[in-house]
Design a protein around this motif. Sequence first.
Motif, mmCIF file in Angstrom:
data_model
loop_
_atom_site.group_PDB
_atom_site.id
_atom_site.type_symbol
_atom_site.label_atom_id
_atom_site.label_comp_id
_atom_site.label_asym_id
_atom_site.label_seq_id
_atom_site.Cartn_x
_atom_site.Cartn_y
_atom_site.Cartn_z
ATOM 1 N N TRP A 1 0.901 -1.115 0.121
ATOM 2 C CA TRP A 1 0.108 -0.135 0.223
ATOM 3 C C TRP A 1 1.329 1.096 -0.033
ATOM 4 O O TRP A 1 1.813 1.306 0.476
ATOM 5 N N SER A 2 0.530 2.366 -0.722
ATOM 6 C CA SER A 2 1.067 3.646 -0.478
ATOM 7 C C SER A 2 2.105 4.038 0.584
ATOM 8 O O SER A 2 0.042 3.802 1.419
ATOM 9 N N GLY A 3 3.013 4.680 0.772
ATOM 10 C CA GLY A 3 3.538 4.624 2.519
ATOM 11 C C GLY A 3 3.071 3.680 3.286
ATOM 12 O O GLY A 3 4.210 4.319 4.247
#
Length: 164
Positions: free
Chosen positions: A18-20
């Motif tokens: 997931w992003s981040g």
Amino acid sequence: MLKGELAISGRLLVGLQWSGNYPEETQFLMKRGSRCEVNGYFRIMSGARVGLAPGAVLSLGSGYINNEARITCMRRISIGENVAIGPYFKARDDDGHSISGAKDSAGIRIGDNVWIGMNVTVLKGVTIGDGAIIAAGAVVTKDIPSGMLAAGTPARPIRKAEWT
């Protein structure tokens, strides 16, 4: 390491993050004679550990399994269409040991349009019916009927599932 057979009519993405989030090692191990069938668009997020024993079949429809999943497929695990599975999910269709002299295994079936919360464990021989919701932290040891919300340890149906 893939030594089994992949049968893909859809798309399988393994180890996505997931992003981040920080990247985590993902393992997808298929022993000789095992088979993974992918029928739709299915994602297995990072940190997962998936293992298929010789002769085992993992069937994936569409949806995703979130971070840190642990799937041990000794016989057959089937995940339907439009399934969302939260982080720290565990599924095992075999005891992995013998107590009374015979090792016991039985397939797992997760139906279509199922939502499974964080930190859920699904044990051998279980069917989760279409449209069911499994609450976070549940341990599913028996079948959950279609369209029911199940919670607890062991998980039990508590009311009709309500999708918004």
